[in-house]
Scaffold this active site. Structure first.
Site, PDB file in Angstrom:
ATOM      1  N   LEU A  64      12.623  39.618  13.010  1.00 33.78           N
ATOM      2  CA  LEU A  64      11.162  39.969  13.216  1.00 33.78           C
ATOM      3  C   LEU A  64      10.427  40.566  12.035  1.00 33.78           C
ATOM      4  CD1 LEU A  64      12.035  42.544  16.504  1.00 33.78           C
ATOM      5  CD2 LEU A  64      11.610  39.971  16.407  1.00 33.78           C
ATOM      6  N   LYS A  74      20.694  49.738   9.234  1.00 33.78           N
ATOM      7  CA  LYS A  74      20.563  50.967   9.973  1.00 33.78           C
ATOM      8  C   LYS A  74      20.808  50.780  11.395  1.00 33.78           C
ATOM      9  CE  LYS A  74      18.139  53.797   6.320  1.00 33.78           C
ATOM     10  NZ  LYS A  74      18.332  52.581   5.259  1.00 33.78           N
ATOM     11  N   ARG A 185      -9.431  54.944  23.321  1.00 29.88           N
ATOM     12  CA  ARG A 185      -8.405  53.817  23.640  1.00 29.88           C
ATOM     13  C   ARG A 185      -7.783  54.151  25.016  1.00 29.88           C
ATOM     14  NH1 ARG A 185      -6.602  55.300  18.606  1.00 29.88           N
ATOM     15  NH2 ARG A 185      -4.325  55.612  19.512  1.00 29.88           N
ATOM     16  N   GLY A 191      -4.505  63.893  20.221  1.00 30.55           N
ATOM     17  CA  GLY A 191      -4.179  65.123  19.209  1.00 30.55           C
ATOM     18  C   GLY A 191      -5.426  65.904  18.714  1.00 30.55           C
TER      19      GLY A 191
HETATM   20  P1  8DG Z   1      -4.539  61.207  18.043  1.00 31.25           P
HETATM   21  O1  8DG Z   1      -5.661  62.023  17.562  1.00 31.25           O
HETATM   22  O2  8DG Z   1      -4.545  61.372  19.722  1.00 31.25           O
HETATM   23  O3  8DG Z   1      -3.202  61.881  17.344  1.00 31.25           O
HETATM   24  O4  8DG Z   1      -4.529  59.793  17.624  1.00 31.25           O
HETATM   25  P2  8DG Z   1      -6.007  58.967  17.164  1.00 31.25           P
HETATM   26  O5  8DG Z   1      -7.131  59.358  17.388  1.00 31.25           O
HETATM   27  O6  8DG Z   1      -5.584  57.658  16.987  1.00 31.25           O
HETATM   28  O7  8DG Z   1      -5.670  59.511  15.289  1.00 31.25           O
HETATM   29  P3  8DG Z   1      -6.630  60.012  14.417  1.00 31.25           P
HETATM   30  O8  8DG Z   1      -5.790  60.649  13.425  1.00 31.25           O
HETATM   31  O9  8DG Z   1      -7.552  61.322  15.233  1.00 31.25           O
HETATM   32  O10 8DG Z   1      -7.593  59.057  13.689  1.00 31.25           O
HETATM   33  C1  8DG Z   1      -8.883  58.463  14.344  1.00 31.25           C
HETATM   34  C2  8DG Z   1      -8.728  57.194  14.069  1.00 31.25           C
HETATM   35  O11 8DG Z   1      -9.005  57.130  12.552  1.00 31.25           O
HETATM   36  C3  8DG Z   1      -7.588  56.258  14.137  1.00 31.25           C
HETATM   37  O12 8DG Z   1      -7.423  55.824  15.451  1.00 31.25           O
HETATM   38  C4  8DG Z   1      -7.710  54.929  13.228  1.00 31.25           C
HETATM   39  C5  8DG Z   1      -8.810  55.595  12.126  1.00 31.25           C
HETATM   40  N1  8DG Z   1      -7.727  55.812  10.857  1.00 31.25           N
HETATM   41  C6  8DG Z   1      -7.195  54.660  10.202  1.00 31.25           C
HETATM   42  N2  8DG Z   1      -6.468  55.278   9.304  1.00 31.25           N
HETATM   43  C7  8DG Z   1      -6.631  56.568   9.243  1.00 31.25           C
HETATM   44  C8  8DG Z   1      -6.042  57.617   8.585  1.00 31.25           C
HETATM   45  O13 8DG Z   1      -5.041  57.464   7.614  1.00 31.25           O
HETATM   46  N3  8DG Z   1      -6.160  58.926   8.883  1.00 31.25           N
HETATM   47  C9  8DG Z   1      -7.059  59.319   9.777  1.00 31.25           C
HETATM   48  N4  8DG Z   1      -7.151  60.582  10.398  1.00 31.25           N
HETATM   49  N5  8DG Z   1      -7.397  58.078  10.569  1.00 31.25           N
HETATM   50  C10 8DG Z   1      -7.378  56.954  10.207  1.00 31.25           C
HETATM   51  O14 8DG Z   1      -7.350  53.584  10.509  1.00 31.25           O
END
Ligand code: 8DG
Ligand code: CA
Ligand code: CA
Length: 328
Positions: A64, A74, A185, A191
């Protein structure tokens, strides 16, 4: 930024492999600060999470994308013994464990965590006794450490979304507001809450002065309505708040509000909807076809392309359109 996360166990028959790969990834990022290895483990985990059947050997896995001989080995070790020696060692190492713990505090990155551990500050209790070593963001991260580890249920985000939209609309009905991130999404829990706002009077060519008052006004309103109770930073269009979770009493939540220039709004929405990996793949596709794509622009031969919807971006680079719920 919230800490990058694990592929979920929903529909993932290779979940246990993913778990140890993510643990190794976090170790590489937090302790060794080796982003290259961090990405390699994460990519392998993502590949396995998307693979429909249970992996039966390292050899099978190695066929893959993103899985080389070392990870294959691993997988074999894990299949044969139910554990990994490398991980057992890491888990026994107090400094590694402490660094991993401290990076879970919002605002503490791997470098700061290392600095603290070197100063013999290794637990949340230790941090509380050494607040002088923390900046404003890290102090908030410490204060709300337990709360920030809790996921936010979708219904709660929906309530906050409605509230914010109503309040901002009253302030100025020309603002546009989109809640992005994992919520957009379609995830059942998130989070943090990622809110993008834009206003027709703000374009990327304008200076930052206008920007600051457009954002400040919004924050002021949400503060006066007690939705935002603390601010991490304002200059950086990024801050946080706490809000009431009616079912559990008061839980602090992280809220990221970003003001985006109108001409970059859809690029911002695409980027902050993610997922992280989806963005990476889409950017790579763009590059292969002569485009540069990031959260601010889509360019072809150095020239910015005019964007008026999210679909526009997919169309231009010839990438099949995906609903936000298909971007996980
Ligand atoms: P979550 O908060 O439920 O944990 O998930 P999330 O909403 O997908 O993640 P997030 O950390 O709040 O980031 C929001 C979006 O920002 C993420 O879906 C895609 C974009 N993003 C990237 N790269 C990065 C990165 O390195 N840090 C952060 N904070 N966001 C990023 O594409
Ligand atoms: Ca988020
Ligand atoms: Ca976020």
């Amino acid at each position: 930024m919230s800490k990058r996360k694990t592929p979920s166990s929903e529909n993932n028959t290779n979940y246990d492999f993913c778990e140890f790969l993510i643990e190794l990834a976090n170790y590489e990022r937090n302790v060794n600060r080796n982003i290259y290895k961090y990405n390699a483990y994460r990519n392998a985990a993502n590949t396995l999470a998307a693979y429909p059947t249970r992996i039966k050997s390292g050899e099978e896995a190695q066929k893959l994308k993103g899985i080389g001989a070392k990870i294959a080995k691993k997988i074999d070790e894990f299949l044969q013994t139910g554990k990994l020696q490398k991980l057992e060692k890491i888990r026994e190492d107090d400094d590694s464990t402490a660094i991993n713990l401290l990076t879970r505090v919002s605002g503490i990155g791997p470098a700061k965590a290392k600095e603290l551990v070197d100063a013999n500050i290794k637990s949340i209790e230790d941090l509380k006794k050494n607040k002088g070593k923390l900046n404003h963001h890290q102090l908030i991260g410490l204060k709300y450490f337990e709360d920030f580890e809790k996921k936010i249920p979708r219904e709660e985000i929906k309530r906050i979304e409605d509230f914010i939209k109503t309040e901002i609309d009253e302030l100025d009905s020309e603002y546009k507001i989109t809640v992005c991130g994992s919520y957009r999404r379609g995830k059942a829990e998130s989070g943090d809450i990622d809110v993008l706002i834009t206003h027709p009077s703000y374009n990327s060519k304008d200076g930052s002065k206008k920007k600051s008052h457009l954002l400040k006004n919004v924050v002021e309103v949400l503060k006066s309505k007690k939705l935002i109770t603390e601010t991490i930073s304002l200059g950086d269009v990024k801050f946080m708040k706490t809000c009431k979770n009616h079912s559990e009493g008061c839980v602090a939540r992280r809220l990221d509000i970003r003001l985006i220039p109108q001409d970059q709004y859809y690029l911002g929405i695409l980027y902050f909807t993610g997922s992280d990996l989806f963005n990476k793949n889409m950017r790579a596709h763009a590059l292969e076809h002569g485009f540069t794509l990031n959260e601010y622009t889509l360019r072809v031969a150095g020239e910015p392309v005019k964007i008026t919807s999210e679909e526009d971006i997919f169309d231009y680079i010839g990438y099949p359109y995906k609903q936000p719920s298909e971007r996980n």
